[in-house]
Write an enzyme that holds these catalytic residues in place. Structure first.
Site, PDB file in Angstrom:
ATOM      1  N   SER A 170      43.129  37.040  39.803  1.00 28.38           N
ATOM      2  CA  SER A 170      43.634  35.708  40.162  1.00 28.38           C
ATOM      3  C   SER A 170      44.960  35.390  39.478  1.00 28.38           C
ATOM      4  CB  SER A 170      42.604  34.629  39.820  1.00 28.38           C
ATOM      5  OG  SER A 170      42.864  33.444  40.548  1.00 28.38           O
ATOM      6  N   GLY A 191      45.714  30.844  44.588  1.00 31.06           N
ATOM      7  CA  GLY A 191      46.716  30.452  45.567  1.00 31.06           C
ATOM      8  C   GLY A 191      47.622  29.323  45.114  1.00 31.06           C
ATOM      9  N   TYR A 217      31.256  41.940  46.937  1.00 29.06           N
ATOM     10  CA  TYR A 217      32.267  41.420  47.844  1.00 29.06           C
ATOM     11  C   TYR A 217      31.835  41.595  49.302  1.00 29.06           C
ATOM     12  CZ  TYR A 217      35.592  41.373  43.896  1.00 29.06           C
ATOM     13  OH  TYR A 217      36.228  41.135  42.699  1.00 29.06           O
TER      14      TYR A 217
END
Length: 326
Positions: A215, A220, A53
């Site tokens: 997720s 989103g 990340y």
């Protein structure tokens, strides 16, 4: 905050897991510090990261930010159940021909040392395989984990993106060595991604492996802004996906409005209902987003609401093989 055991381990973690993938990529260090402080203050003790990340070309930057936050002291490190992952390519490790994706003992040792250095700690509570690697034997994997466990550099082993058969194989091989094996599986699971209900979730539940949902807002799409994205935002996925799911998202928006809660919080609360679930990962980009998500553990979805969610977002029909055979 509410707490639960991580799989069949004796380790207690919060029922919300703070995801840090945005730190260094979309969230600057100052805001990341605010988010982590607020998470601890709210009772979230479970933090998830990965050595890859930090944004394109900046692998490791997220772990470095967390390490500098720990370095401030104040009991920060002692209060956090810290999870990180390995599997991908880390350009700064200078691995030569071994600089490729995988789970070799060589890679585990080198990448664990790199993570500990960046995180400014001598151990992590949960060290996760970021993906399955069927080219490496479980004899090699579990021996490498045993060494790290004996050295006190990790507390527990976890996996991510494993199929049901991989979970079974991992635990079978661990049992042969009289070891605990995996305590967690981090897996994509959301109202828009219910395939894990066929195999992965039932296998994890039966094996005592706690599932951590990544997720849970499906990039989103379930966050409430997909139909009317905020200016400059790219968090709702590509336009084609929005168009594909528009009828579902419009029905979901209507349900959330009638229920009196945000789409994001309903989607997160829904993931927590599966008996195999330990925690969904929340990935706030701001402290305000974190504070909004804290009420999730107290949301109770009644039967009529769950029926409507099933109608809007149909699952695979249950567990395998009953979902597709008599």
């Amino acid at each position: 905050m509410q707490y639960t055991y991580l799989g069949r381990s004796g380790l207690k973690v919060s029922k919300l897991c703070l995801g840090t993938m945005n730190f260094g990529a979309e969230t600057d260090e100052k805001e990341a510090f605010r988010i982590m402080d607020a998470a601890l203050d709210s009772g979230i003790n479970f933090f998830d990261t990965a050595n890859g990340y930090g944004g394109a070309g900046h692998q490791g930057r997220t772990e470095e930010i967390i390490g500098r936050w720990f370095a401030q002291g104040g009991g920060r490190r002692e209060k956090v159940v810290l999870a990180t992952k390995f599997y991908g390519i880390m350009g700064d490790e200078n691995d030569g021909p071994n600089d490729e994706r995988g789970l070799s003992a060589y890679k585990l040792r080198r990448h664990l040392e790199g993570s500990l250095r960046r995180l400014r700690t001598d151990h992590v509570e949960l060290y996760q395989m970021h993906h399955v690697d069927r080219n490496v034997s479980w004899d090699e994997i579990w021996e490498a984990y045993d060494v790290a466990l004996y050295q006190g550099k990790i507390g527990y082993a976890g996996s991510s993106n494993f199929a049901g058969r991989d979970l079974v194989k991992a635990q079978y091989e661990a049992a042969k060595r009289n070891k605990l094996g995996l305590v967690s599986e981090q897996h994509k699971y959301s109202l828009l991604c219910r395939l894990p209900e066929l195999e992965v979730l039932p296998a994890a539940e039966e094996l005592g492996i706690g599932v951590i949902a990544w997720s849970p807002l499906d990039g989103g799409l379930l966050g409430g802004n997909a139909l009317r994205p905020l200016p400059g935002s790219n968090r709702s996925g590509n336009p084609d996906r929005v168009a594909k799911h528009r009828p579902q998202l419009e029905a979901f928006e209507k349900l959330a409005r009638e229920f009196g809660e945000s789409e994001a919080n309903i989607a997160l609360a829904w993931t927590l209902l599966h008996p195999a679930m330990t925690a969904p990962i929340i990935g706030p980009r701001t402290q305000e987003q974190l504070e909004s998500a804290l009420k999730v553990v107290d949301i109770e979805l009644d039967a009529p609401t769950l029926e409507r969610l099933d109608e809007i977002f149909p699952g695979p029909g249950g567990e395998a093989p009953q979902a597709y055979a008599w």
